[in-house]
Structures are given as structure tokens and as C-alpha cells.
Design an enzyme around this catalytic site. Sequence first.
Site, PDB file in Angstrom:
ATOM      1  N   SER A 111      -7.355 -30.903  55.592  1.00  0.00           N
ATOM      2  CA  SER A 111      -6.754 -31.961  54.766  1.00  0.00           C
ATOM      3  C   SER A 111      -6.924 -33.335  55.408  1.00  0.00           C
ATOM      4  O   SER A 111      -6.979 -33.456  56.644  1.00  0.00           O
ATOM      5  CB  SER A 111      -5.261 -31.657  54.605  1.00  0.00           C
ATOM      6  OG  SER A 111      -4.556 -32.812  54.224  1.00  0.00           O
ATOM      7  N   GLN A 132     -11.042 -32.097  52.761  1.00  0.00           N
ATOM      8  CA  GLN A 132     -10.303 -32.541  51.566  1.00  0.00           C
ATOM      9  C   GLN A 132      -9.969 -34.017  51.699  1.00  0.00           C
ATOM     10  O   GLN A 132      -9.361 -34.445  52.680  1.00  0.00           O
ATOM     11  CB  GLN A 132      -9.018 -31.721  51.401  1.00  0.00           C
ATOM     12  CG  GLN A 132      -8.138 -32.156  50.240  1.00  0.00           C
ATOM     13  CD  GLN A 132      -7.038 -33.108  50.659  1.00  0.00           C
ATOM     14  OE1 GLN A 132      -6.491 -32.981  51.744  1.00  0.00           O
ATOM     15  NE2 GLN A 132      -6.733 -34.086  49.817  1.00  0.00           N
ATOM     16  N   TYR A 134      -8.094 -37.435  50.421  1.00  0.00           N
ATOM     17  CA  TYR A 134      -7.160 -38.234  49.638  1.00  0.00           C
ATOM     18  C   TYR A 134      -7.744 -39.634  49.625  1.00  0.00           C
ATOM     19  O   TYR A 134      -7.894 -40.257  50.680  1.00  0.00           O
ATOM     20  CB  TYR A 134      -5.782 -38.273  50.295  1.00  0.00           C
ATOM     21  CG  TYR A 134      -4.881 -37.122  49.931  1.00  0.00           C
ATOM     22  CD1 TYR A 134      -4.763 -36.668  48.610  1.00  0.00           C
ATOM     23  CD2 TYR A 134      -4.107 -36.493  50.906  1.00  0.00           C
ATOM     24  CE1 TYR A 134      -3.925 -35.623  48.290  1.00  0.00           C
ATOM     25  CE2 TYR A 134      -3.263 -35.435  50.581  1.00  0.00           C
ATOM     26  CZ  TYR A 134      -3.178 -35.007  49.272  1.00  0.00           C
ATOM     27  OH  TYR A 134      -2.347 -33.983  48.942  1.00  0.00           O
ATOM     28  N   THR A 160      -8.938 -34.475  46.083  1.00  0.00           N
ATOM     29  CA  THR A 160      -7.690 -34.076  45.407  1.00  0.00           C
ATOM     30  C   THR A 160      -7.273 -35.195  44.463  1.00  0.00           C
ATOM     31  O   THR A 160      -7.095 -36.344  44.886  1.00  0.00           O
ATOM     32  CB  THR A 160      -6.590 -33.781  46.438  1.00  0.00           C
ATOM     33  OG1 THR A 160      -7.013 -32.665  47.223  1.00  0.00           O
ATOM     34  CG2 THR A 160      -5.268 -33.435  45.776  1.00  0.00           C
ATOM     35  N   ARG A 169      10.223 -34.981  47.203  1.00  0.00           N
ATOM     36  CA  ARG A 169      10.730 -33.632  47.434  1.00  0.00           C
ATOM     37  C   ARG A 169      12.145 -33.756  47.994  1.00  0.00           C
ATOM     38  O   ARG A 169      12.346 -34.313  49.076  1.00  0.00           O
ATOM     39  CB  ARG A 169       9.784 -32.874  48.355  1.00  0.00           C
ATOM     40  CG  ARG A 169       8.433 -32.623  47.663  1.00  0.00           C
ATOM     41  CD  ARG A 169       7.628 -31.546  48.335  1.00  0.00           C
ATOM     42  NE  ARG A 169       7.124 -31.966  49.617  1.00  0.00           N
ATOM     43  CZ  ARG A 169       5.944 -32.571  49.804  1.00  0.00           C
ATOM     44  NH1 ARG A 169       5.148 -32.803  48.783  1.00  0.00           N
ATOM     45  NH2 ARG A 169       5.575 -32.928  50.996  1.00  0.00           N
ATOM     46  N   LYS A 248     -10.170 -31.143  43.075  1.00  0.00           N
ATOM     47  CA  LYS A 248      -8.978 -30.286  43.175  1.00  0.00           C
ATOM     48  C   LYS A 248      -7.783 -30.888  42.448  1.00  0.00           C
ATOM     49  O   LYS A 248      -7.502 -32.083  42.605  1.00  0.00           O
ATOM     50  CB  LYS A 248      -8.605 -30.084  44.652  1.00  0.00           C
ATOM     51  CG  LYS A 248      -7.312 -29.318  44.887  1.00  0.00           C
ATOM     52  CD  LYS A 248      -7.113 -29.042  46.379  1.00  0.00           C
ATOM     53  CE  LYS A 248      -5.902 -28.170  46.652  1.00  0.00           C
ATOM     54  NZ  LYS A 248      -4.638 -28.887  46.622  1.00  0.00           N
ATOM     55  N   HIS A 272      -1.028 -27.838  42.645  1.00  0.00           N
ATOM     56  CA  HIS A 272      -0.550 -28.284  43.956  1.00  0.00           C
ATOM     57  C   HIS A 272       0.673 -27.464  44.396  1.00  0.00           C
ATOM     58  O   HIS A 272       1.538 -27.960  45.125  1.00  0.00           O
ATOM     59  CB  HIS A 272      -0.207 -29.773  43.913  1.00  0.00           C
ATOM     60  CG  HIS A 272      -0.537 -30.531  45.173  1.00  0.00           C
ATOM     61  ND1 HIS A 272      -1.552 -31.445  45.249  1.00  0.00           N
ATOM     62  CD2 HIS A 272       0.030 -30.530  46.409  1.00  0.00           C
ATOM     63  CE1 HIS A 272      -1.587 -31.979  46.476  1.00  0.00           C
ATOM     64  NE2 HIS A 272      -0.628 -31.427  47.198  1.00  0.00           N
ATOM     65  N   ARG A 275       4.165 -29.099  44.037  1.00  0.00           N
ATOM     66  CA  ARG A 275       4.648 -30.172  44.907  1.00  0.00           C
ATOM     67  C   ARG A 275       4.499 -31.550  44.270  1.00  0.00           C
ATOM     68  O   ARG A 275       4.947 -32.539  44.814  1.00  0.00           O
ATOM     69  CB  ARG A 275       3.918 -30.120  46.256  1.00  0.00           C
ATOM     70  CG  ARG A 275       4.305 -28.891  47.063  1.00  0.00           C
ATOM     71  CD  ARG A 275       3.364 -28.635  48.220  1.00  0.00           C
ATOM     72  NE  ARG A 275       3.633 -29.396  49.420  1.00  0.00           N
ATOM     73  CZ  ARG A 275       4.547 -29.087  50.342  1.00  0.00           C
ATOM     74  NH1 ARG A 275       5.315 -28.040  50.174  1.00  0.00           N
ATOM     75  NH2 ARG A 275       4.701 -29.823  51.423  1.00  0.00           N
TER      76      ARG A 275
HETATM   77  C1  FNR Z   1      -0.153 -28.698  50.440  1.00  0.00           C
HETATM   78  N1  FNR Z   1      -1.170 -28.961  49.520  1.00  0.00           N
HETATM   79  C2  FNR Z   1      -2.089 -29.958  49.795  1.00  0.00           C
HETATM   80  N2  FNR Z   1      -3.159 -30.150  48.967  1.00  0.00           N
HETATM   81  C3  FNR Z   1      -4.090 -31.097  49.254  1.00  0.00           C
HETATM   82  O1  FNR Z   1      -5.059 -31.235  48.503  1.00  0.00           O
HETATM   83  N3  FNR Z   1      -3.954 -31.877  50.378  1.00  0.00           N
HETATM   84  C4  FNR Z   1      -2.906 -31.755  51.235  1.00  0.00           C
HETATM   85  O2  FNR Z   1      -2.822 -32.453  52.229  1.00  0.00           O
HETATM   86  C5  FNR Z   1      -1.927 -30.777  50.933  1.00  0.00           C
HETATM   87  N4  FNR Z   1      -0.855 -30.608  51.762  1.00  0.00           N
HETATM   88  C6  FNR Z   1       0.001 -29.547  51.567  1.00  0.00           C
HETATM   89  C7  FNR Z   1       1.003 -29.305  52.508  1.00  0.00           C
HETATM   90  C8  FNR Z   1       1.829 -28.194  52.359  1.00  0.00           C
HETATM   91  C9  FNR Z   1       2.879 -27.911  53.398  1.00  0.00           C
HETATM   92  C10 FNR Z   1       1.658 -27.333  51.242  1.00  0.00           C
HETATM   93  C11 FNR Z   1       2.536 -26.116  51.070  1.00  0.00           C
HETATM   94  C12 FNR Z   1       0.697 -27.604  50.311  1.00  0.00           C
HETATM   95  C13 FNR Z   1      -1.355 -28.086  48.346  1.00  0.00           C
HETATM   96  C14 FNR Z   1      -2.199 -26.876  48.704  1.00  0.00           C
HETATM   97  O3  FNR Z   1      -3.528 -27.238  48.984  1.00  0.00           O
HETATM   98  C15 FNR Z   1      -2.235 -25.856  47.540  1.00  0.00           C
HETATM   99  O4  FNR Z   1      -2.729 -26.482  46.367  1.00  0.00           O
HETATM  100  C16 FNR Z   1      -0.857 -25.253  47.240  1.00  0.00           C
HETATM  101  O5  FNR Z   1      -0.207 -24.931  48.448  1.00  0.00           O
HETATM  102  C17 FNR Z   1      -1.009 -24.007  46.386  1.00  0.00           C
HETATM  103  O6  FNR Z   1       0.218 -23.479  45.998  1.00  0.00           O
HETATM  104  P1  FNR Z   1       0.918 -22.231  46.741  1.00  0.00           P
HETATM  105  O7  FNR Z   1      -0.013 -21.056  46.615  1.00  0.00           O
HETATM  106  O8  FNR Z   1       1.191 -22.635  48.136  1.00  0.00           O
HETATM  107  O9  FNR Z   1       2.184 -22.016  45.981  1.00  0.00           O
END
Ligand code: FNR
Length: 376
Positions: A111, A132, A134, A160, A169, A248, A272, A275
Site C-alpha cells: 500500500s 497500490q 493513492y 485505488t 471510522r 481497485k 474496501h 471502510r
Molecule cells: C485496508 N484497505 C486498503 N485498501 C487500499 O487500497 N489501500 C490501503 O492502504 C488500504 N488499507 C487498509 C488497511 C486496513 C487495516 C484494512 C483492513 C483494509 C482495504 C483492503 O485492501 C481490502 O479492500 C479490504 O480489506 C477487503 O475487505 P475485507 O476482506 O478485509 O473485509
Amino acid sequence: NPLKPRVIYSSEQARLIAKKRIPRIIFDFIDGATGTESTPKRNFAAFDKIKLQPRVLKNVSVRNLNTSLLSEKFSLPFGFSPMGMSGLSCPNADSFLAKIAIEKNIPVVASTAASISLENMRNKAGEHSWFQLYSASTLDETLPLIERARAAGYKKLVLTVDVPQVSKRIRDLQNGFAMPFKMGPIQFIDFACHPWWSIPMLLNGVPFPENFLVDGKKEFKRDADRSAADWDFLKKLRDIWTGNLVIKGVTHSEDALRIKKIGCDAIWVSNHGGRQLDSAPAAIDKLSLIRTAVGKQFPLIFDSGVRSGDDIVKALALGANFVMLGRPILYSLAAGGESGLNSFVESISDELSTVMAQLGLTSISQIDKNCLVGSS
Ligand code: FNR
């Protein structure tokens, strides 16, 4: 004792161990979602509704979990989603992610907000690592990071697009979660009550989002405004990034079609993990529409709510070519470090293989809509 190797049988087991083992503020950061946290529940409920249809007497004695995606061969049809600050789950978490990605021959997505620099991750995980991105609001502001990714040797860039603005959150706000840590009395007590996590973490150096070091100074821009990025931005990015470009955070079929037309190489269907939008549709419910929109051949990656081998089969059956694991990876690292993660990956791989046997399948390419109840 955290040093004891852990056997992890399920994501929920890892989650419960993690909840006890790591400070509340860290667990909530990993486990939490935006608003009332209804989207993760919707993701799980949607997976639960989908039923798989067993088939019998098919000789499934030899089963193969290999697959390929974007001209690469992987030994399993899943990898690790990008997650900012993974290093908070346990000391050396990023090294463990890299090591296990290599050992299992699966991809690990670093990330922008990772607790390891993109260069360091590339050194550790080599070709197994993707980056990835941002973006900032304009491409010009984003160029230095893209250039770093290119210079480090990344061939796959994941943009993303579902974070035009960081959503709030509530658990993080209530806990005073901030990067770098603000150490008030609540945080101090939380950390002191979890010495197995806190002491090694202090000895190893508290993780920091290393990609945000600006001129040697720690400048973390988690809330950076990227809300002005638009289709023109994507077209320009497509022009300058010569490697694979994956988008993404897509859940609408019109968006998916437009991304395909711009010439991106794959779409990553995701909400995501809830989130970002509290009232988002379950990502799995949008997958088959998106598959129809982009046609049979276009690569689709899926995450959001995948917790088991059954879930992986469901996502592949609904049109994904590849699945990514999010929170279960951090729960497993928090529960048992390297052995926890290794054990979870083995357990979910075994589950996948057993489910395939139940469905009368011997290879990943055989997984399709016929695996689902109601399709025939
Ligand atoms: C994420 N996710 C995420 N996605 C992304 O594109 N860049 C990021 O920096 C982050 N950071 C991040 C931190 C944490 C602690 C979590 C839990 C998630 C989202 C991640 O890539 C993914 O899309 C989700 O976690 C998928 O959902 P589930 O399976 O965890 O419920």
C-alpha cells in the site's frame, strides 16, 4: 505466549486471538469500518446467501490450485490485499507478508500507506510485489510516487479509486487512533495491558508509513485530498504507466466498462471492506453484473468479505479471476506472527481444495456459475 507457533483454522479464530493479544486501539483500526459498520455485515450476509452445489463421483483425486493472471502464474488463486500500516499487527509483519508471498507463490500488494517503503518491499518480495497507489488530486503531484514505483521495479500498479476522501471510522476517533501515535493515558494503559505486543513493538521501532517520509521528515498525509481525480486523470495515468494498471474499488458496471475502454488491464471489484461507505452494496452482489459488462476475457480481481475457501469459490464462480484477502491476513499476523499467517494461508488453501472436491472439480478454471445452486 506470542512466540509459540499458532495453528489457525479460520479467520474468526484468528480474529478472536488477535482481539485478546493486541491493544484495543490496534484491533479496532484493523477490524473497524466506516459509520455504523453495516457494510462488512452486508458483505458476509451476501456470501452466506450463496450456496454451492455438490457433485459426486467425478474422480477428484488430483486437484490443482494453480492459476494465471496478467501473464503471471500463481500457485493459488488468491493473494494479499494492500493494507496500510500492516506492521501494527505484529513486529516484522511486512517481512512476513513478503516471505510468505514468495514461499506460496502468490502476490502481495504494497500500500501507499504501508509500514514499509515501497523500495524495501520490492527488495523483499521481488516480482511477487505489486504497488497500490493513492493518488493526490492531480497527476503532477502524484508523479514522484509513480516514478519511485517504476524505479523500484514494480510492473503492476493498483490505483485505488474508492477513497476520494477518507471516511471516518468511529472506533478510531473514539480511541484517539492517529499516526504517528498520540500517547495519552488511554493509549498508555491499552499498550501496558498488552506487553506481548508492546514490548517487541517498542524494541523493533514503532511502525510508521514509510512512503510518506518527505525530505527525511515524517510527514503522513492520510487525509490527503484526492477528490479532484477524474476520468481525465485516469487516461493520463494510463498513458504514462507502461506496466499493468489495475483499478481497485469498483462496484458499478458502467464504471467498469469505462475503465476497460480507457485501456486498463484489470478491475478490482471491492467495497474496501466497508471502510469507505456505510451503505455500500455487498461487493459480491455486484460481481456478476460487472463480469457481464466487461465480457468473458477481461481480468477481474475481487475482495471484500472473503473469509473461507467456500468464499473464494463463490467469488470465482461469480466471475472473478482472482481473489484477495484483507483483514484475515492481519488477524492471523496479530494472532501468531509468521506462523499464524502461514497457518491461515495453508488452512484456507486446504479448505479451497476440499470444497473443489465436493463440487467435483479438479482445477481452478473449472469453477464457474454451474457451481452455484440455482444456476441449473
Ligand atoms: C485496508 N484497505 C486498503 N485498501 C487500499 O487500497 N489501500 C490501503 O492502504 C488500504 N488499507 C487498509 C488497511 C486496513 C487495516 C484494512 C483492513 C483494509 C482495504 C483492503 O485492501 C481490502 O479492500 C479490504 O480489506 C477487503 O475487505 P475485507 O476482506 O478485509 O473485509
